[in-house]
Scaffold this motif. Structure first.
Motif, PDB file in Angstrom:
ATOM      1  N   ILE A  97       0.845  -1.203   0.000  1.00 19.71           N
ATOM      2  CA  ILE A  97       0.000   0.000   0.000  1.00 19.71           C
ATOM      3  C   ILE A  97       0.876   1.248   0.000  1.00 19.71           C
ATOM      4  CG2 ILE A  97      -1.662   1.357   1.354  1.00 19.71           C
ATOM      5  CD1 ILE A  97      -2.823  -1.290   2.359  1.00 19.71           C
ATOM      6  N   PHE A  98       1.938   1.216   0.804  1.00 23.42           N
ATOM      7  CA  PHE A  98       2.839   2.370   0.871  1.00 23.42           C
ATOM      8  C   PHE A  98       3.476   2.641  -0.490  1.00 23.42           C
ATOM      9  CE2 PHE A  98       7.011   4.293   1.440  1.00 23.42           C
ATOM     10  CZ  PHE A  98       6.685   5.423   2.194  1.00 23.42           C
ATOM     11  N   GLU A  99       3.924   1.599  -1.175  1.00 23.59           N
ATOM     12  CA  GLU A  99       4.559   1.773  -2.484  1.00 23.59           C
ATOM     13  C   GLU A  99       3.585   2.381  -3.493  1.00 23.59           C
ATOM     14  OE1 GLU A  99       7.687   1.384  -3.314  1.00 23.59           O
ATOM     15  OE2 GLU A  99       8.215   0.775  -1.279  1.00 23.59           O
ATOM     16  N   ILE A 100       2.352   1.876  -3.516  1.00 23.86           N
ATOM     17  CA  ILE A 100       1.365   2.374  -4.471  1.00 23.86           C
ATOM     18  C   ILE A 100       0.994   3.827  -4.166  1.00 23.86           C
ATOM     19  CG2 ILE A 100      -1.026   2.124  -5.276  1.00 23.86           C
ATOM     20  CD1 ILE A 100      -0.709  -0.909  -4.740  1.00 23.86           C
ATOM     21  N   LEU A 126      -1.779   5.881   6.733  1.00 27.24           N
ATOM     22  CA  LEU A 126      -2.032   4.647   7.493  1.00 27.24           C
ATOM     23  C   LEU A 126      -0.895   3.647   7.314  1.00 27.24           C
ATOM     24  CD1 LEU A 126      -5.746   3.406   7.342  1.00 27.24           C
ATOM     25  CD2 LEU A 126      -4.440   4.256   9.295  1.00 27.24           C
ATOM     26  N   SER A 127      -0.489   3.431   6.074  1.00 27.64           N
ATOM     27  CA  SER A 127       0.588   2.471   5.829  1.00 27.64           C
ATOM     28  C   SER A 127       1.895   2.965   6.452  1.00 27.64           C
ATOM     29  CB  SER A 127       0.763   2.220   4.328  1.00 27.64           C
ATOM     30  OG  SER A 127       1.054   3.402   3.620  1.00 27.64           O
ATOM     31  N   SER A 128       2.132   4.271   6.419  1.00 27.74           N
ATOM     32  CA  SER A 128       3.331   4.840   7.049  1.00 27.74           C
ATOM     33  C   SER A 128       3.341   4.552   8.550  1.00 27.74           C
ATOM     34  CB  SER A 128       3.381   6.353   6.824  1.00 27.74           C
ATOM     35  OG  SER A 128       3.515   6.666   5.458  1.00 27.74           O
ATOM     36  N   TYR A 129       2.168   4.635   9.165  1.00 24.55           N
ATOM     37  CA  TYR A 129       2.049   4.356  10.603  1.00 24.55           C
ATOM     38  C   TYR A 129       2.336   2.897  10.904  1.00 24.55           C
ATOM     39  CZ  TYR A 129      -0.368   3.181  14.959  1.00 24.55           C
ATOM     40  OH  TYR A 129      -0.678   2.678  16.196  1.00 24.55           O
ATOM     41  N   TYR A 130       1.681   1.997  10.172  1.00 24.34           N
ATOM     42  CA  TYR A 130       1.822   0.574  10.480  1.00 24.34           C
ATOM     43  C   TYR A 130       3.195   0.016  10.095  1.00 24.34           C
ATOM     44  CZ  TYR A 130      -3.021   0.313  11.897  1.00 24.34           C
ATOM     45  OH  TYR A 130      -4.200   0.502  12.581  1.00 24.34           O
ATOM     46  N   LEU A 131       3.894   0.712   9.213  1.00 24.82           N
ATOM     47  CA  LEU A 131       5.259   0.302   8.862  1.00 24.82           C
ATOM     48  C   LEU A 131       6.302   0.976   9.753  1.00 24.82           C
ATOM     49  CD1 LEU A 131       4.985   0.350   4.965  1.00 24.82           C
ATOM     50  CD2 LEU A 131       5.172  -1.673   6.422  1.00 24.82           C
ATOM     51  N   GLY A 132       5.847   1.852  10.655  1.00 23.02           N
ATOM     52  CA  GLY A 132       6.750   2.516  11.580  1.00 23.02           C
ATOM     53  C   GLY A 132       7.516   3.677  10.986  1.00 23.02           C
ATOM     54  N   PHE A 133       7.033   4.211   9.853  1.00 27.90           N
ATOM     55  CA  PHE A 133       7.716   5.324   9.201  1.00 27.90           C
ATOM     56  C   PHE A 133       7.311   6.677   9.792  1.00 27.90           C
ATOM     57  CE2 PHE A 133       7.777   2.674   5.032  1.00 27.90           C
ATOM     58  CZ  PHE A 133       8.796   1.902   5.554  1.00 27.90           C
ATOM     59  N   MET A 134       6.226   6.691  10.562  1.00 29.51           N
ATOM     60  CA  MET A 134       5.699   7.958  11.058  1.00 29.51           C
ATOM     61  C   MET A 134       5.115   7.753  12.452  1.00 29.51           C
ATOM     62  SD  MET A 134       3.005  10.505   9.060  1.00 29.51           S
ATOM     63  CE  MET A 134       3.998  10.464   7.554  1.00 29.51           C
ATOM     64  N   ASP A 135       5.352   8.692  13.338  1.00 29.35           N
ATOM     65  CA  ASP A 135       4.812   8.652  14.697  1.00 29.35           C
ATOM     66  C   ASP A 135       3.290   8.753  14.663  1.00 29.35           C
ATOM     67  OD1 ASP A 135       3.915  10.704  17.125  1.00 29.35           O
ATOM     68  OD2 ASP A 135       5.264   9.095  17.746  1.00 29.35           O
ATOM     69  N   TYR A 136       2.626   8.090  15.608  1.00 27.05           N
ATOM     70  CA  TYR A 136       1.163   8.030  15.569  1.00 27.05           C
ATOM     71  C   TYR A 136       0.510   9.406  15.694  1.00 27.05           C
ATOM     72  CZ  TYR A 136       0.077   8.615  20.614  1.00 27.05           C
ATOM     73  OH  TYR A 136      -0.103   9.104  21.878  1.00 27.05           O
ATOM     74  N   LEU A 137       1.121  10.299  16.471  1.00 33.84           N
ATOM     75  CA  LEU A 137       0.544  11.643  16.606  1.00 33.84           C
ATOM     76  C   LEU A 137       0.642  12.432  15.300  1.00 33.84           C
ATOM     77  CD1 LEU A 137       1.775  12.651  20.180  1.00 33.84           C
ATOM     78  CD2 LEU A 137      -0.563  12.053  19.483  1.00 33.84           C
ATOM     79  N   ASP A 138       1.738  12.248  14.587  1.00 31.84           N
ATOM     80  CA  ASP A 138       1.890  12.903  13.284  1.00 31.84           C
ATOM     81  C   ASP A 138       0.882  12.346  12.275  1.00 31.84           C
ATOM     82  OD1 ASP A 138       3.970  14.510  14.164  1.00 31.84           O
ATOM     83  OD2 ASP A 138       5.526  13.084  13.557  1.00 31.84           O
ATOM     84  N   LYS A 162     -14.856   6.956   7.510  1.00 36.09           N
ATOM     85  CA  LYS A 162     -13.889   5.862   7.512  1.00 36.09           C
ATOM     86  C   LYS A 162     -12.531   6.347   8.028  1.00 36.09           C
ATOM     87  CE  LYS A 162     -15.900   3.111   3.760  1.00 36.09           C
ATOM     88  NZ  LYS A 162     -15.676   2.533   2.419  1.00 36.09           N
ATOM     89  N   ILE A 163     -12.179   7.564   7.655  1.00 32.04           N
ATOM     90  CA  ILE A 163     -10.916   8.133   8.144  1.00 32.04           C
ATOM     91  C   ILE A 163     -10.994   8.356   9.654  1.00 32.04           C
ATOM     92  CG2 ILE A 163      -9.386  10.144   8.031  1.00 32.04           C
ATOM     93  CD1 ILE A 163     -10.151  10.380   5.060  1.00 32.04           C
ATOM     94  N   GLN A 164     -12.144   8.841  10.127  1.00 34.47           N
ATOM     95  CA  GLN A 164     -12.324   9.008  11.565  1.00 34.47           C
ATOM     96  C   GLN A 164     -12.219   7.667  12.290  1.00 34.47           C
ATOM     97  OE1 GLN A 164     -16.044  11.643  11.295  1.00 34.47           O
ATOM     98  NE2 GLN A 164     -15.080  12.366  13.165  1.00 34.47           N
ATOM     99  N   ASN A 165     -12.717   6.610  11.668  1.00 32.23           N
ATOM    100  CA  ASN A 165     -12.595   5.273  12.253  1.00 32.23           C
ATOM    101  C   ASN A 165     -11.126   4.878  12.389  1.00 32.23           C
ATOM    102  OD1 ASN A 165     -13.780   2.616  13.037  1.00 32.23           O
ATOM    103  ND2 ASN A 165     -12.743   1.929  11.173  1.00 32.23           N
ATOM    104  N   SER A 166     -10.317   5.216  11.393  1.00 28.89           N
ATOM    105  CA  SER A 166      -8.876   4.937  11.458  1.00 28.89           C
ATOM    106  C   SER A 166      -8.222   5.735  12.581  1.00 28.89           C
ATOM    107  CB  SER A 166      -8.211   5.285  10.121  1.00 28.89           C
ATOM    108  OG  SER A 166      -8.683   4.466   9.084  1.00 28.89           O
ATOM    109  N   ILE A 167      -8.610   6.990  12.714  1.00 30.15           N
ATOM    110  CA  ILE A 167      -8.061   7.833  13.788  1.00 30.15           C
ATOM    111  C   ILE A 167      -8.405   7.231  15.150  1.00 30.15           C
ATOM    112  CG2 ILE A 167      -8.227  10.092  14.911  1.00 30.15           C
ATOM    113  CD1 ILE A 167      -8.694  11.292  12.097  1.00 30.15           C
ATOM    114  N   ALA A 168      -9.662   6.810  15.320  1.00 29.73           N
ATOM    115  CA  ALA A 168     -10.104   6.212  16.588  1.00 29.73           C
ATOM    116  C   ALA A 168      -9.296   4.960  16.911  1.00 29.73           C
ATOM    117  CB  ALA A 168     -11.588   5.880  16.512  1.00 29.73           C
ATOM    118  N   ALA A 169      -9.048   4.135  15.891  1.00 23.66           N
ATOM    119  CA  ALA A 169      -8.292   2.899  16.099  1.00 23.66           C
ATOM    120  C   ALA A 169      -6.857   3.199  16.524  1.00 23.66           C
ATOM    121  CB  ALA A 169      -8.305   2.066  14.827  1.00 23.66           C
TER     122      ALA A 169
END
Length: 300
Positions: A97-100, A126-138, A162-169
């Motif tokens: 997902i990050f590459e695309i 989202l992909s940046s977060y789950y791959l550890g490329f970006m801090d969750y607050l950022d 849907k984006i708000q759902n991602s933020i909540a998670a």
């Protein structure tokens, strides 16, 4: 030379008009005649840019979205890319997902409409977060910017929720439960009149119950779970119904509720997972909750 897809444009105008429970006469008021709207929806004629712009305002989408629908090649590319990313997201293949999305962001996304630009950025963060490329607050701040920069006329955008759902998670994963609750409650306060939103609402309720469980607020979790189960019944839907019964059993264990009731909920979960052919969930319950399950009572 690109072919104009007037049928697709007309179909989308019709769907949005129905979504907002608007008659052709109401949509036409102040723009054009009702007959003209009828011809546009049937694909018989192409509206002027001015007319299309005014229609877009009434239907709460950007005019660029309608223009992208008119261009068949572009619309096909967008649909295919979204479908691909959704499938990768379901399988948690965040590296792909990050590459695309990283590649897509190097293009002029505005040409494809606001919704697609927002979708790509959402999945990039989202992909940046789950791959550890970006801090969750950022990541959360960037996702919030996607919401605050939206078209002000587009009040209840399904993708925004849907984006708000991602933020909540993400808040919940980082133990910021109060912020997570706030996001989920905001989503549940909305109503969008499309079928897929009903399933999404059940998913949000399930997610909220899991956060309550993590926060050891088991009574609150049970209240949300019961509401979600009732909602599934009203919709006559098995969508994550098995997971809801399982989660109910987990909460009841932590409240020292009668073992027979706990067992009944785990058995209900197994029954639903059997009907929906989700064998991995059945295996998990039999391995982790075997003290509550009498195999002689099950017909698997």
């Amino acid at each position: 030379m690109l072919n104009l897809n007037m049928d697709r444009l007309g179909e989308e105008i019709y769907n949005l008009r129905k979504h907002y429970k608007m008659s052709q006469k109401e949509l036409a008021r102040g723009i054009c005649s009702q007959a003209a709207i009828s011809k546009i929806e049937s694909g018989e004629c192409f509206p002027s840019i001015d007319t299309l712009y005014l229609i877009s305002i009434k239907l709460r989408v950007e005019v660029t979205y309608f223009i992208s629908l008119l261009i068949q090649e572009r619309n096909g590319y967008v649909a295919t890319t979204i479908e691909m990313i959704d499938k990768l997201s379901t399988n948690k293949q965040y590296d792909e997902i990050f590459e695309i999305t990283n590649f897509e962001r190097s293009n002029n996304l505005k040409l494809y409409g606001y919704q697609y630009e927002q979708f790509i950025s959402w999945n990039y963060y989202l992909s940046s977060y789950y791959l550890g490329f970006m801090d969750y607050l950022d990541v959360i701040e960037n996702l919030k910017q996607l919401l605050s920069s939206k078209n002000l006329l587009d009040q209840d955008n399904y993708q925004d929720l849907k984006i708000q759902n991602s933020i909540a998670a993400i808040y919940a994963e980082n133990k910021e439960y109060a912020n997570s609750y706030k996001c989920y409650e905001e989503i549940l306060s909305k109503t969008i009149y499309i079928d897929s939103f009903q399933k999404f609402r059940i998913k949000v309720m399930y997610n909220l119950s899991k956060v309550y469980t993590l926060d050891q607020k088991y009574r609150e979790a049970l209240n949300v779970i019961d509401d979600a189960i009732d909602f599934c019944r009203k919709l006559e839907s098995f969508y994550i119904l098995g997971q809801l019964y399982y989660q109910k059993g987990v909460c009841q264990e932590n409240l020292d509720i009668n073992e027979n009731e706990i067992s009944a909920n785990y058995k209900n979960a197994i029954f639903i997972f059997e009907l929906t052919n989700q064998r991995n969930y059945i295996k998990h319950i039999l391995e982790k909750k075997n003290e509550f399950i009498n195999l002689n009572d099950l017909k698997l």
